[in-house]
Design an enzyme around this catalytic site. Sequence first.
Site, PDB file in Angstrom:
ATOM      1  N   GLU A 274       0.819  -1.211   0.000  1.00 26.53           N
ATOM      2  CA  GLU A 274       0.000   0.000   0.000  1.00 26.53           C
ATOM      3  C   GLU A 274       0.858   1.269   0.000  1.00 26.53           C
ATOM      4  O   GLU A 274       0.658   2.167   0.818  1.00 26.53           O
ATOM      5  CB  GLU A 274      -0.971  -0.017   1.185  1.00 26.53           C
ATOM      6  CG  GLU A 274      -1.893  -1.224   1.141  1.00 26.53           C
ATOM      7  CD  GLU A 274      -2.941  -1.261   2.243  1.00 26.53           C
ATOM      8  OE1 GLU A 274      -2.672  -0.766   3.345  1.00 26.53           O
ATOM      9  OE2 GLU A 274      -4.030  -1.805   1.979  1.00 26.53           O
ATOM     10  N   ASP A 353      -8.493  -9.008   4.019  1.00 30.87           N
ATOM     11  CA  ASP A 353      -8.248  -7.923   4.970  1.00 30.87           C
ATOM     12  C   ASP A 353      -9.327  -7.861   6.041  1.00 30.87           C
ATOM     13  O   ASP A 353     -10.160  -6.946   6.007  1.00 30.87           O
ATOM     14  CB  ASP A 353      -8.168  -6.588   4.215  1.00 30.87           C
ATOM     15  CG  ASP A 353      -7.585  -5.476   5.073  1.00 30.87           C
ATOM     16  OD1 ASP A 353      -7.035  -5.776   6.133  1.00 30.87           O
ATOM     17  OD2 ASP A 353      -7.685  -4.311   4.659  1.00 30.87           O
ATOM     18  N   GLU A 381     -12.539  -2.210  11.981  1.00 35.99           N
ATOM     19  CA  GLU A 381     -12.496  -1.500  10.702  1.00 35.99           C
ATOM     20  C   GLU A 381     -13.631  -1.921   9.769  1.00 35.99           C
ATOM     21  O   GLU A 381     -14.312  -1.078   9.200  1.00 35.99           O
ATOM     22  CB  GLU A 381     -11.136  -1.736  10.028  1.00 35.99           C
ATOM     23  CG  GLU A 381     -11.055  -1.112   8.651  1.00 35.99           C
ATOM     24  CD  GLU A 381      -9.704  -1.320   7.963  1.00 35.99           C
ATOM     25  OE1 GLU A 381      -8.799  -1.929   8.558  1.00 35.99           O
ATOM     26  OE2 GLU A 381      -9.572  -0.861   6.815  1.00 35.99           O
TER      27      GLU A 381
END
Length: 666
Positions: A274, A353, A381
């Site tokens: 990322e 993820d 998240e």
Amino acid sequence: MKNYAELWIGYGERQTGRDCINLRKFYLSGAGESDKIVKNAVRELKTGLKAMLDIDPGIVFGSCAETAPVNNGRDIQDREEYTVSLCDDGMAIDAKSGAGILYGVFDVLRSVSCEKDIKEAYASGKTVRPSNPLRMLNHWDNMDGSIERGYSGESFFYVNDEIVIDERTVDYARMIASVGINAVVINNVNVKQAASYMITDRYFDKLSELGEIFAGYGIRLFLSLNYASTIEIGGLDSADPLDEKVIAWWKTKMAEVFERIPTLGGFLVKADSEGRPGPFTYGRTQADGANMLADIAKEYNAIIIWRCFVYNCKQDWRDRKTDRARAGYDNFMPMDGDYHDNVILQIKNGPMDFQIREPISPLLGGLKKTNQMLEVQIAQEYTGHQIDVCYLIPEFKEILGFKTYCSDDKDTVADIISGDTFESRYSGIAAVTNTGNDFNWTGNYLAGANLFGFGRLAFDTDLSSEEIAEEFVRMTISQDEAVVRTIVDILLPSREIYERYTSPLGIGWMVTPATHYGCSVDGYEYDRWGTYHRADHLGIGVDRTDKGTGYALLYNEPNASVYNDPDKCPDELVLFFHHLPYTHKLHSGKTVIQHIYDTHFEGYEEAQQLAEKWKSLKGKVSDEIFENVSERFERQLSNAREWCDQVNSYFFRKSGIPDEKGRQIY
Ligand code: GCV
């Protein structure tokens, strides 16, 4: 009054007078009274017993083991093991180190907090050996005070690029040590700006102080490292791991860092991921990068924890060959055996993820000659931002219990990360943590169960989700049996309820881009992140079989064959592995489309029931807790309603197939 809640180390008044004789004297052996962990243990014992039962226990020190040097390795479990037993005029806590004594003390305090009968609890002596050597929290705190994926306020470690050390820091150490955490990474894995300077004189004094505080509670301090430090703070033009100048720079740097922060356990590195720099830039492997740092860190008995979250985040959504799920395996598996012995690969539980449901990463059970650590996420998240209640311990139990078939016995994820399967030198479990400077630390009081529970489970993977939930409620919210039952009943099914009203059958995502809260079915569908559901008017799912991306075959048998076959694949993961028509019949007997409708209506309804249960607690828990959780439930319900209606409408409009039960779809 402190300006934060003390949660399970608040030690509120408990029933007095029960079995107290044994709590009047403690025989501690394993480390001497000058050991700083022992000093903290004694202080904790005295504070807790005074507050809860108005007892001031006598302390008698017994034999004292030799203090071994700081080490992150397997033998740590021997030193952290403890035995608590009864004696005629008191209790004995036997261990081989101060940390063992501290954990024994917290065991006793937990029993008193939960109003257990002490004689019964320790009648035949209780010995606990930690299941995992490393039990770690990863903070994604930035030095400007923000927290990446934080839902509980700002960081309590940093304000305006400065490290803050105060009473809260010490209470944090107490709180996490009390559930068995023994390592903490205090900065975000995305190391940028000021955080790159953590390994410079600018922060050494504070870090050294913090490291000492943590060490007093058996916790080792770790830092996330900027892989390109040689360039960003070192003034070199390269971060090539095989370049002599780069190696020389790191040698000097580490000598300085470990001299100034002697308690430091090592570093966590996110490289080539990322946008973060890494060895790929120089045509080198992940092993080259990790080994270079590890070889230098070894001299200081330190370790390099290297993350496997390496994938192409600039994918073309039109490209059906590239499969993000394969990336971790493809990038790390070929070098199994090449990573040096003080490198640990840190592997997210799933290949994507932290979705609400994912298969287990095939690296776990794939890698056989490499130290491994599991990474889970208690920061919610993708699981509700600590607005929606989502007790994650049942999910972690499933992950730990997964049979990888990597060996004839001891083949579960729990076995691997405990170090037992491959007799690994270093191993363990880390959670991306959910704390911030909110009064209650975790935003939603009920999210505290994930912080508490992660630690408890990491220490003792045999504990059940229910036992952990019950302990959390008793120690943090109330002892009233009806209240305990009600909250445990809210926590236990909450993850499956969240799953029901969000993305179906293991496909994941469908979240609002960037924030990851709330529904947006196509939010990531035409984007670069490799997270697609591939729905059209006929069906949905990603073909990861031998006819598709081949991902299913990365597992050991029989898992590979099970996942590769839509008729064998477990329902809850079937769209992760297969692209299926909406009319495909699941094992449950329902079609895919009817499953989507049913689970979404049910999930929303069940969320409403959870909120109703919570309402029944008005006046039975503190107003502060009641209002905090009530307000979150309101937001959860509107979130759940949106998910339910958007997902159902989306798939009704795509498929044209009506709901068998004729419920309202828009
Ligand atoms: C810290 C996901 C998150 C990022 C996070 C990353 C990681 O992509 O959205 O915020 O970055 O995982 O685990 O490194």
